[in-house]
Design an enzyme around this catalytic site. Structure first.
Site, short mmCIF file in Angstrom:
data_model
loop_
_atom_site.label_atom_id
_atom_site.label_comp_id
_atom_site.label_asym_id
_atom_site.label_seq_id
_atom_site.Cartn_x
_atom_site.Cartn_y
_atom_site.Cartn_z
N SER A 1 -9.67 -0.90 7.24
CA SER A 1 -9.16 -0.73 5.88
C SER A 1 -8.43 -1.91 5.27
O SER A 1 -8.11 -1.89 4.09
CB SER A 1 -8.23 0.48 5.83
N SER B 1 -9.66 1.60 3.04
CA SER B 1 -8.81 2.35 2.15
C SER B 1 -7.76 1.51 1.42
O SER B 1 -7.20 2.00 0.43
CB SER B 1 -8.09 3.44 2.95
N LYS C 1 0.85 -1.20 0.00
CA LYS C 1 0.00 0.00 0.00
C LYS C 1 0.88 1.25 0.00
O LYS C 1 1.94 1.26 0.66
CB LYS C 1 -0.89 -0.04 1.25
#
Ligand code: GLN
Length: 484
Positions: free
Chosen positions: A175, A151, A76
């Site tokens: 997330s 996210s 990420k």
């Protein structure tokens, strides 16, 4: 051998026995990324040349000792990785090249993992749909008209679409788990303090945890096992001296007691998810697993408490993005009368709407006069919630709940309704508020052929039992992912 069909565990052993090489594996994945990413938008950046160079170095090593030797991993974009653009999905950091690597990523690299690219995310990890990314939304690989969740949507979509065998995400309020649920993959948020946060761009420091996203429980456990460690550079990291999580055994029939909090099966929950969980529970009961109904009466406080605590911490953490030291600076310097004006010019252009909303909300709850009423009150309820879980775990070994109220929603559907968007996290934020480990794993598909997830939570540091129960559920569900 079809490399894309192999699990991470299988790939690691194929690499060890030289049935494939790191260069072959990375080239295949890089090609697939180049083909599919323009549409999926799961990656913000990848550098094929650097990846292949590292793969070659690993192939050239005589001894392949690392637990992940040659395995590609997607990361990420809020984890710092030396020499990579590390944007946190924000214009603010669009051109930031990290000079160092986050401890947990360094640990993976030390075991021979190869960072294949940086994945798309909601700006500063604030969001549940990936639509808050400065780099455009990532799509759900099961149906490109739907969100992948957020996210860590890019990481979940990358694994689901077979663009990487495993990925790393961060979870502040769900997330990792919610996108894993929307994309039909497995996501784990470990106990707070288990994985170093050093080098993870902070959102809410008392809630943030890193964790793996993978196609199955064993792959996720393999990665988690490497990531967990005490780190001097993170004062909240703990020395767990845990038993290995890489050698798990499926929970024996009837060995663990499953708690079912009735507040998690309330009117919010969509019918298909409800039915699928019922079906799963019937099968688990047939296998001798006992269930017990629980009351977690503070569940309805979870969303308000979370959004006060998370926004308060975010408003403080994000104050460093002021256009002075690093990151974006607004070139238009006209009409400045003082330093505040300078900050305003940069911050109002550099941050997106959702981030600004959180900064305002957090600054408000921390301001004198409101601090006692909001922040302190939220902190008190948070403690009571943790106490409630401690009592609940006297009656059961794991708690089973839905991960989200249903499957993924269409792109654009909730983008203009922040409160509705916040409700996506209704079942996931409590684990962060209470520091508990939690996992989401696939449960099946809904009528639109979109994945639905189920969540397990466990007492602090009880990842082993949680993962062994997850193996039993995985066996019971027999979910077929997109690439299987
Ligand atoms: N969706 C939640 C939020 O927007 C959780 C985010 C996260 O876990 N990073 O705050």
């Amino acid at each position: 051998m079809n490399l894309f069909k192999q699990t991470a565990t299988e790939l690691v052993s194929a690499l060890k026995t030289k049935q494939t090489s790191a260069v072959e594996l990375c080239s295949s994945y890089l090609k697939k990324i180049a083909d599919l990413n323009p549409e999926l938008n799961a990656f913000i950046s990848f550098n094929s040349e650097a990846v292949l160079k590292r793969a070659q170095t690993l192939d050239d090593q005589k001894e392949k000792k690392g637990k992940l030797h040659g395995l590609p991993i997607a990361v990420k974009d809020n984890f710092c990785v030396t020499g990579t653009q590390t944007t946190a999905g924000s214009k603010m950091l669009e051109h930031f090249i990290s000079p160092y690597t986050a401890t947990c990523i360094e640990k993976l690299e030390r075991e021979g993992a190869i960072v294949i690219g940086k994945t798309n995310m909601d700006e500063f990890a604030m969001g549940s749909s990936n639509e808050n990314s400065f780099f455009g939304p990532c799509k759900n690989p099961w149906n490109l008209k739907y969100v992948p969740g957020g996210s860590s949507g890019g990481s979940a979509a990358a694994v689901a679409a077979g663009l990487s065998p495993v990925a790393i995400g961060s979870d502040t309020g769900g997330s990792i788990r919610q996108p894993a649920s929307y994309c039909g993959v497995v996501g784990i948020k470990p106990t707070y303090g288990s994985i170093s946060r050093y080098g993870l761009i902070a959102f809410a420091s008392s809630l943030d945890q890193a964790g793996p996203i993978a196609r199955n429980v064993s792959d996720a456990a393999l990665i988690l096992d490497v990531m967990i460690d005490r780190d001097e550079k993170d004062s909240t990291s703990v020395d767990r001296k845990q038993p290995s999580l890489a050698q798990l055994k499926k929970a024996a029939k009837g060995s663990l007691k499953i708690g079912l909090p009735k507040e998690y099966f309330s009117q919010h929950l969509e019918k298909t998810t409800q039915n699928k969980i019922k079906e799963l529970l019937e099968n688990l009961q047939k296998d001798g697993f006992q269930t017990v109904e629980l009351n977690l009466s503070l569940t309805e406080m979870a969303i308000p408490v979370y959004y006060i605590v998370a926004s308060s911490e975010a408003s403080s953490n994000l104050s460093r993005f002021d256009g002075v030291r690093y990151g974006f600076r607004n070139k238009d310097q006209s009409g400045l009368s003082d330093l505040s004006d300078f900050y305003k010019k940069t911050r109002s252009v550099g941050f997106g709407d959702e981030v600004k909303r959180r900064i305002l909300l957090g600054t408000y709850s921390l301001s004198s006069g409101y601090y006692d009423e909001y922040y302190i009150q939220a902190a008190r309820v948070r403690r009571l919630m943790a106490n409630e879980f401690t009592s609940a775990f006297k009656k059961c070994d794991v708690i089973l709940t839905p991960t989200a109220i249903g499957a993924a929603f269409p792109l654009g559907d909730q983008a203009h309704d922040p409160i509705k968007m916040y409700f996506n996290d209704i079942y996931t934020v409590t684990a962060n508020l209470c520091g508990l480990p939690a996992i989401s794993l696939p449960l099946g598909l809904d009528d639109n052929k979109l994945p639905i997830g189920v969540q397990l939570m466990a007492p602090l540091f009880a990842e082993k039992a949680m993962l062994e129960m997850a193996l039993a559920i995985e066996d019971c569900v027999q979910f077929k992912g997109l690439t299987q």
